[in-house]
Design an enzyme around this catalytic site. Structure first.
Site, PDB file in Angstrom:
ATOM      1  N   ASP A 107      41.687  46.798  34.321  1.00 39.13           N
ATOM      2  CA  ASP A 107      40.919  46.856  35.567  1.00 39.13           C
ATOM      3  C   ASP A 107      41.722  46.683  36.848  1.00 39.13           C
ATOM      4  O   ASP A 107      41.193  46.937  37.926  1.00 39.13           O
ATOM      5  CB  ASP A 107      39.794  45.808  35.540  1.00 39.13           C
ATOM      6  N   HIS A 167      42.538  40.279  39.795  1.00 42.26           N
ATOM      7  CA  HIS A 167      42.541  41.561  40.493  1.00 42.26           C
ATOM      8  C   HIS A 167      41.370  41.720  41.457  1.00 42.26           C
ATOM      9  O   HIS A 167      41.321  42.717  42.187  1.00 42.26           O
ATOM     10  CB  HIS A 167      42.556  42.722  39.482  1.00 42.26           C
TER      11      HIS A 167
END
Length: 1099
Positions: free
Chosen positions: A139, A380
């Site tokens: 991701d 992230h």
């Protein structure tokens, strides 16, 4: 190619006539659980995350055919410590023993790869109690070459990625190149190469479309609900259950998707991820539906044709997050630096004083808390700035609670903010040391004190500062620097430039400043005798926030309406020449100082319309104005002593209010921002509950503006919060007081917390103003558009002048200040040079608006210009010789009406003031290549100055020989990546460790305070000579380990792969590594770009 056999998960075969042999499918049950993003960790744990591990553990225990991967450790750690029962823990140990529960990555989070620092990536992978062999990096918003190198050094067999450029992924699918061996570093060769599997266009999620149902596919537990799980267990969008009626339709959909994916790979192995965001919180329902589906496909596999592939629509590149939430990026890096300092200081203390008075348990507890906080922000959706405001606040608070002494080899000059104009500084031997004081650029009530320090590697020292109003007898070593101001230059007056150049020199550089513009003109490298023309200023991109009007910019995406425009109309300059530091201050003003007061046309027009002046006077004014005469000259000629103007507005303050505000300012002047963010800013409003907003005019004489009869008492609205509320309320058009009260409450709840950010950031300046003037209300402010003295941007460049012991300082430090920005504005620093770089930019990462983690530079055949950063930015070079800021996007403030962004509060309405720091270096190619890596680390790990209370006893000389801490100086090519006491309980003998886990007997229950984790990194690629590290101390025992410390290096084996370059290789397990380069006296050889990790036991 055997990478997918690692999982040993549910798999089955699907026949296909167009392939040689059956397709072997590996179903990977997983749940993607973001540590942050839209909801805080606590909210996610309550709503679904805790249920994932509880229900998965129970579901796997019920059926031995079921398996599951756990990716990020943060939620598992919280579940294990606060939710899991003894029964759960016993079940987990058994599942690990049977390899049916597998930990992937092993880090606290799935870290970002564009804006994270290597030190922090290693940290968040370190504190684990398992040895993962595979990554699941599906991701992060792009793939960096650093990450596969780190995973290889940690002992991983294979690396899984997903988010890459959409066009690149499409090409890789068509050419069947989604799998490859990644060699991230040319220096490390086989040691760092790793097999990499790229997820296809469906990424890490199960296909959601079902042709026979309106519900999403394969998500039988539905969609997680916030803030509370439903009491009846019924979640939204639950897939149709697998029954006799739906079994065939589900199987057909799944097989067709598998065949579609198989066409994009060279082998008959297909990885089919089963799961997506926030799944498996009701695992019994999930597995109960998947079990019969897998069984049916295995029993009824037959030939079938592949469906045609439809290409996805084009996407924007995700590059905006390189600069989103700049303040958070700075806090994260500072917290990392302070953690590094604290770890080293504690380790040196433990080695020197193993039985010292500092409570080791409490110290280790605080270190672990900061380790987790720094690791958590690397997520992230954390350091990227793509999270919601409440998650950003959670992250910022968890990383802002620690201050620690400094370690390392710092630059020889430190800066301390003080409140006295003069000071004398003494070292611990009682000797006065060189220092410099000057007025601060941030406040007219504080001063900057620059001190020349003598501090060795991994040392700390005490200095005594004696303050005074004027120089004393010892003041000869303290230089008082004075500010030299230059007139503000309007851009419209830049007709001829470069005529009046002002030099600022030191041993390395000659910086020329253009007095016609107040901008930088050029820099000369005095060693190489090379001059580079250079200018720096601020520009802004205007972006779209209306989805119906075209592409928008948001947390993730940068999409400008057009080219950048100059962000200022005038520049002011100040120079503070000093003996230690010469400071260049440049202030950029968005509005001209004359616009508000010297528009004679409009003023004369107003005078001509006033009833108070006679018709004769008005006629004379008009005639003289037509003849070209200015307003002041007209007034003198007519002898008029009065003007008609709007009355001055003055604060509605009684004496009691004034005294109360002054008392408040004195009491809270030194409060921290952490306290101010908790304050409700409620002292300023301009609702129609007091006074009137209509215009009135008064007749007054000159210099009588503040006469009470010429003023109107008023309560003035602030620049952010109350004006926003007023605008929102006005749009609702309240009809009466009850309606007004109701609308105010509703609109107040809708205002994002960021609207107060500027008030928090400037609280000290405002309180200082209260104390100085003794009448102004605290926290009030004139809007910047109305205040000529308020600048929008500033740059402060510090040029070192003194070089103790011949230590040349090659960088000039630049501190920036910008914000609050206008909504839907992206601010950049543009640096233009005469370098012929062919529009080529180099950074320490990759992208299109390139991420700049530590460094970015441009170069031509002879010179290289570096900018080094202490936080992540974006960088580009769009024109010849141009670094659009090096850190192109310093700040961004955005709002858009996209339904998805509004629903999750992801519009990035960031009203903060940001203050990033860059170091600028110019030199020849050969000289610069050996400087920038070292200087980047020095910038990251600057000294931490700890104020100590006023000494109760007279200052006594302390001979330096008494200090037990000898300086540790590493060769220039090496970096001490880690020097810490990890405090792990588990044994370094992994076989024994696994036995303890499986049996539930953890062995020792006390942390090992004598085991020191040491990591040393070579900063350069091959071409540099290996370096030898010596003199770390008296070593009792040494164990070389893998990067994360979980493997003894002699036991670590990794898979090898056949490649087109080396088809002869094919052994599945590679050759064991050995501790080459470690000798009995602990002299360690570090090869280029190598990171070596050790357990050290000191005598």
């Amino acid at each position: 190619m055997g990478v997918l056999t690692f999982a040993l998960f549910l798999f089955f075969t699907v026949s296909c006539a167009e392939r040689n042999g059956p397709i072997q499918t590996f179903v990977i049950p997983h749940s993607h659980m973001d540590v942050g993003w839209v909801y805080t960790i606590q909210e996610s744990m309550h709503a679904y995350a805790a249920n994932v591990y509880s229900s998965v553990t129970e579901a796997l225990t019920q059926n031995k055919q079921r398996k599951f991967i756990a990716v990020e450790q943060e939620f598992f750690r919280l579940w294990w410590d606060s939710v899991a029962t003894d029964k759960h823990k016993k079940q987990v140990r058994q599942l690990l023993k049977e390899s049916r529960l597998e930990f992937i990555i092993g880090g606290q989070v799935m870290h970002d790869e564009a804006v994270t620092d290597l030190d922090d990536e290693v940290l968040q992978l370190t504190d684990v109690w398992v040895r993962p062999r595979f990554s699941w990096h599906v991701d992060p918003f792009g793939a960096s070459a650093t990450t596969p190198v780190l995973f290889a050094l940690a002992g991983f067999h294979a690396h899984l990625i997903s988010r890459i450029d959409y066009d690149l992924k499409d090409d890789m699918q068509k050419s069947k190149k989604l799998q490859f061996v990644w060699r991230g570093s040319p220096s490390l060769k086989e040691q760092q190469e790793i097999f990499t599997h790229t997820m296809d266009q469906f990424s890490y999620c199960t296909p959601s479309y079902l042709p026979f149902s309106n519900s999403s596919g394969f998500y039988w537990n539905g969609v997680a609900l916030f803030p509370d799980p439903p009491k009846n267990g019924i979640y939204p969008n639950m897939s149709l259950p697998v029954t006799k009626e739906t079994l065939y339709s589900y199987a057909k959909t799944m097989v067709q998707n598998i065949q579609q994916r198989a066409a994009w790979f060279r082998t008959n192995h297909v990885l089919w991820p089963w799961g997506c965001d926030k799944q498996f919180y009701n695992s019994s329902v999930q597995f109960a539906n998947m079990d019969p589906l897998v069984e049916y496909i295995n029993q009824n596999s037959k030939d079938s044709k592949k469906e045609p592939f439809v290409s996805p629509e084009p996407f924007h590149a995700w590059t905006g997050f390189y600069a989103s939430r700049n303040v958070l990026k700075g806090i994260a890096r500072r917290a990392s630096s302070q953690l590094h300092a604290a770890e080293t200081l504690f380790t040196r203390y433990r080695v020197s004083y193993p039985d010292g008075p500092v409570p080791k348990e409490e110290a280790l507890k605080k270190l672990k808390a900061l380790r987790w906080a720094v690791s958590e922000v690397q997520h992230h959706d954390g350091i990227t700035g793509t999270e919601s405001p409440k998650v950003a606040d959670m992250t910022r608070n968890s990383t802002s609670l620690y201050t620690t002494p400094w370690h390392g080899t710092p630059p020889p000059i430190i800066n301390v903010t003080v409140t006295f104009p003069m000071a004398t500084v003494f070292d611990d031997q009682g000797q006065a040391v060189p220092a410099q004081t000057q007025s601060s650029a941030d406040s007219n009530k504080t001063y900057d004190l620059f001190i020349v320090v003598d501090l060795g590697g991994l040392q700390h020292r005490k200095y005594l500062i004696k303050f005074s109003e004027k120089p004393g007898e010892e003041g000869l070593v303290t230089h008082r620097a004075w500010v030299v101001s230059f007139n503000r230059r309007n851009v419209s007056q830049w007709l001829k430039t470069g005529r009046r150049l002002l030099p600022v020199l030191n041993e390395c550089y000659k910086i020329m400043l253009d007095q016609d513009t107040n901008l930088l003109h050029s820099i000369t490298d005095r060693h190489e005798k090379r001059t580079v023309r250079m200018s720096q200023d601020f520009w802004e991109y205007q972006v779209n926030g209306n989805v119906s009007a075209g592409p928008i910019s948001d947390n993730y995406i940068f999409s400008a309406n057009g080219s950048a425009v100059r962000a200022y109309k005038a520049v002011k300059m100040e120079i503070v020449p000093g003996k230690i530091i010469t400071e260049i201050r440049q202030y950029f003003y968005r509005h001209l100082s004359t616009e508000a007061i010297n528009q004679s046309d409009s003023k004369l027009s107003t005078m001509a319309k006033t009833k108070e002046l006679s018709k004769d006077v008005k006629d004379k004014i008009v005639d003289l104005h037509k003849a070209g005469m200015g307003y002041k000259t007209i007034a003198k000629q007519l002898g008029e002593k009065v003007t008609t103007v709007a009355p001055r507005k003055v604060p509605l303050l009684k004496k009691a209010y004034i005294h109360a505000r002054l008392k408040f300012a004195n009491e809270h002047l030194n409060d921290s921002e952490v306290n101010w963010v908790k304050v409700l800013w409620s002292d300023e409003t301009k609702m129609e509950l007091f006074g009137i907003n209509s215009t009135r005019r008064v007749l007054r004489r000159r210099k009588a503006a503040h006469d009470p009869k010429n003023t109107i008492p008023t309560v003035k609205h602030g620049e952010n919060l109350w004006r926003e509320l007023k605008v929102r309320v006005a749009k609702r058009q309240p009809r009466n007081l009850n309606d007004l009260e109701k609308i105010c409450k509703e609109e107040w709840d809708k205002i994002p917390p960021e609207m107060c950010a500027n008030l928090v950031a400037n609280y000290k300046k405002r309180l200082t103003s209260v104390i100085a003037n003794k009448v102004l209300p605290p926290m009030s402010s004139v809007r910047r558009e109305e205040a000529d003295e308020d600048y929008s941007y500033s740059v402060t460049t510090r040029v070192p002048q003194g070089f103790p012991q011949g230590q040349a300082v090659f960088q000039a430090e630049q501190s920036y200040s910008l914000g609050p920005l206008v909504v839907n504005t992206e601010a950049v620093l543009r640096t233009r040079t005469s370098l012929k770089n062919n529009r080529t930019l180099f950074t320490d990462d990759n992208g299109n608006y390139y991420p700049m983690v530590r460094t970015a530079y441009i170069e031509d055949d002879s010179s290289r210009l570096f900018l080094l950063s202490e936080r992540a930015h974006g960088a580009s070079s769009q024109r010849e010789g141009e670094l659009e800021g090096e850190c192109v996007m310093l700040h961004r403030r955005l709002w858009n009406n996209q339904e998805w962004n509004l629903g999750y509060n992801l519009t990035l309405n960031d009203s903060s003031v940001v203050r990033p720091v860059l170091w600028m270096t110019l030199s020849s190619l050969t000289a610069n290549s050996s400087l920038y890596q070292r200087e980047a680390i020095e910038l990251q790990h600057r000294p931490v100055v700890m104020p100590i209370d006023r000494p109760q006893k007279a200052w006594r000389k302390e001979p330096r020989t008494r200090s037990p801490l000898r300086p540790v100086v590493l060769p220039d090519n090496l970096h001490l990546l880690t020097f810490s006491v990890p405090g792990w309980v588990y044994s370094s003998n992994h076989t024994l460790h696994l036995h303890n886990i499986e049996t539930g007997t953890p062995g020792s229950t006390q942390p090992d305070y004598d085991r020191v984790l040491l990591r040393i990194m070579h900063l350069y690629e091959k071409g540099e000579d290996p370096e030898v590290l010596r003199g770390m101390g008296e070593v009792g025992a040494v164990e070389e380990r893998s990067l994360t410390g979980t493997w003894d290096i002699s036991d670590l084996q990794r898979w090898k792969w056949k490649t087109s370059e080396d088809p002869g290789r094919g052994e599945r397990l590679g050759v064991k590594r050995s501790s080459i380069g470690v000798r009995g006296d602990f002299n360690v050889t570090i090869s280029p770009k190598e990171i070596r990790t050790f357990f050290i036991y000191f005598k």
